[in-house]
Design an enzyme around this catalytic site. Structure first.
Site, PDB file in Angstrom:
ATOM      1  CB  SER A 224       2.600  -7.916   1.174  1.00 42.65           C
ATOM      2  OG  SER A 224       1.526  -7.797   2.077  1.00 42.65           O
TER       3      SER A 224
ATOM      4  CB  THR B 280      -0.932  -0.009   1.227  1.00 41.52           C
ATOM      5  OG1 THR B 280      -1.867  -1.071   1.067  1.00 41.52           O
ATOM      6  CG2 THR B 280      -1.675   1.302   1.402  1.00 41.52           C
TER       7      THR B 280
ATOM      8  CB  THR C 160       0.446  -3.928   6.307  1.00 40.41           C
ATOM      9  OG1 THR C 160      -0.831  -3.878   5.652  1.00 40.41           O
ATOM     10  CG2 THR C 160       1.112  -2.566   6.296  1.00 40.41           C
ATOM     11  CG  ASP C 161      -2.647  -7.515   3.102  1.00 38.04           C
ATOM     12  OD1 ASP C 161      -3.203  -7.666   2.000  1.00 38.04           O
ATOM     13  OD2 ASP C 161      -2.968  -6.628   3.927  1.00 38.04           O
TER      14      ASP C 161
HETATM   15  N1  ASP Z   1      -2.793  -5.172   0.651  1.00 35.17           N
HETATM   16  C1  ASP Z   1      -1.694  -4.319   1.069  1.00 35.17           C
HETATM   17  C2  ASP Z   1      -0.402  -5.158   1.072  1.00 35.17           C
HETATM   18  O1  ASP Z   1      -0.258  -5.992   1.910  1.00 35.17           O
HETATM   19  C3  ASP Z   1      -1.977  -3.764   2.426  1.00 35.17           C
HETATM   20  C4  ASP Z   1      -0.942  -2.783   2.945  1.00 35.17           C
HETATM   21  O2  ASP Z   1       0.212  -2.737   2.457  1.00 35.17           O
HETATM   22  O3  ASP Z   1      -1.267  -2.034   3.873  1.00 35.17           O
HETATM   23  O4  ASP Z   1       0.427  -5.004   0.190  1.00 35.17           O
END
Ligand code: ASP
Length: 353
Positions: free
Chosen positions: A81, A37, A114-115
């Site tokens: 991710s 993200t 973050t995932d």
């Molecule tokens: N879907 C995103 C990821 O994991 C969520 C994030 O980065 O906050 O790449």
């Protein structure tokens, strides 16, 4: 006499200290970008976030970084991710070990989604050989957002790498000013920026007004060599009415190790216990974890499928390591053919000082 004047003037000027103040050489910090993200923007056609920002552009958006460190960027990939794989983390670990081997390098910041950041950070915690800081950072609000959190998170991560307070923390997950060890950190909110917590293990520290506050030491150090190939280890959750067929499928699929996520303090139903027994009879190592957020797995229950029953059967209780980190740890143990029950028990110890 007058002819001598220019020579005298030049000599005097040459001896004067240079006008620019001597700038102390700033520490060298690598930023390895992988996507997430933090590097996504809204696609106007769909209104949803997609990968769109390069590692170099991420840095350009934070001019103050240049006051904290000399920054170099290595773009490893640019993916959400949710698409990450253990193989990409293996390549990331090799690259980070290479970068940190340079004595001039202070540390590495890894921008990541973050995932799956918690388990990606844990994979590097187990495989990065240097004691220098490695900081995973991301964002919960993308670059098109009214107030993206990525730039401040990157700034804080570079401050953390350059701070003497950060020494000996191993790999960390650092967002929203909070610094978590890779060992017990979990993503606990699907959209809120204050998503990464370590529960009863507490934070390692906090970045307050540009300085690192230190609260804790790293819980543990455990290292594995980076294998050329990662074996197929399958994590499976269990559920009410589970008849163990998914475990049998995993065995048939050639799983070299299983992580079975039980309920409570690490308990499963009798059918699942029977399928675990089949795996163990085929010399497939089995780690028992729990779906419960904190508290880990203990041999508290002795009826069929209870934690004590499974341990006696030859499964290894996963301590306080969650399912998706146990998946990676068992993978690395199996990769070096090092997965006797006795050995695995030293990896999945419960009481960490
Ligand atoms: N879907 C995103 C990821 O994991 C969520 C994030 O980065 O906050 O790449």
């Amino acid at each position: 006499m007058m002819k001598l004047f220019p020579v005298v003037l030049l000599s005097v000027l040459f001896l004067l200290p240079s006008a620019a103040p001597a700038v102390e050489k700033l520490p060298l910090v690598w930023i390895v970008s992988t996507g997430g993200t933090i590097a996504e923007r809204i696609n106007p056609a769909t209104g949803a976030a997609v990968p769109a920002v390069s590692g170099a552009d991420l840095i350009k958006a934070i001019p103050d970084l240049a006051k904290a460190a000399r920054i170099k960027v290595f773009p490893l990939c640019n993916i959400d991710s949710s698409h990450m794989t253990p193989e990409i983390w293996r390549k990331l670990a090799l690259k980070v070990n290479e970068l940190l081997a340079d004595p001039e390098v202070k540390g590495v910041v890894i921008t990541h989604g973050t995932d799956t950041m918690a388990e990606g950070a844990f994979f590097l915690e187990l495989t990065v050989t240097s004691k220098k800081p490695v900081v995973f950072v991301g964002a919960m609000r993308n670059a098109s957002d009214l107030s993206p959190d990525g730039p401040a998170n990157i700034m804080n991560a570079v401050i953390q790498v350059c701070s003497p307070e950060s020494a000996g923390w191993g790999v960390t997950v650092s967002l929203n000013n909070y610094i978590n060890s890779a060992w017990y950190v979990k993503k606990t909110e699907s959209t809120n920026p204050q998503t990464f917590v370590s529960g009863p293990h507490g934070y390692l520290g906090y970045v307050l007004m540009g300085k690192v506050q230190r609260n804790n030491d790293q819980p543990r150090v455990l290292k594995f060599p980076i294998p050329d190939k990662l074996p197929r280890v399958i994590p499976l959750s269990t559920f009410a009415g589970d008849d163990g067929s998914l475990i049998r499928c995993a065995i048939a699929e050639g799983a070299k190790g299983l992580v079975i996520e039980g309920v409570g303090s690490g308990n499963v139903n009798p059918d699942v216990a029977g399928a675990i027994k089949e795996a163990l009879s085929k010399k497939i190592p089995v780690i028992i974890t729990t779906r419960v957020e904190w508290g880990g797995v203990v041999p508290a229950y002795g009826d069929v499928g209870g934690g004590e029953y499974l341990q006696k059967m030859g499964a290894v209780l996963g301590g306080q390591i969650d399912t998706f980190k146990a998946h990676l740890l068992l993978m690395l143990a199996v990769a070096q053919n090092d997965f006797s029950v006795e050995k695995l028990k030293t990896y999945f110890v419960y009481d960490i000082d």
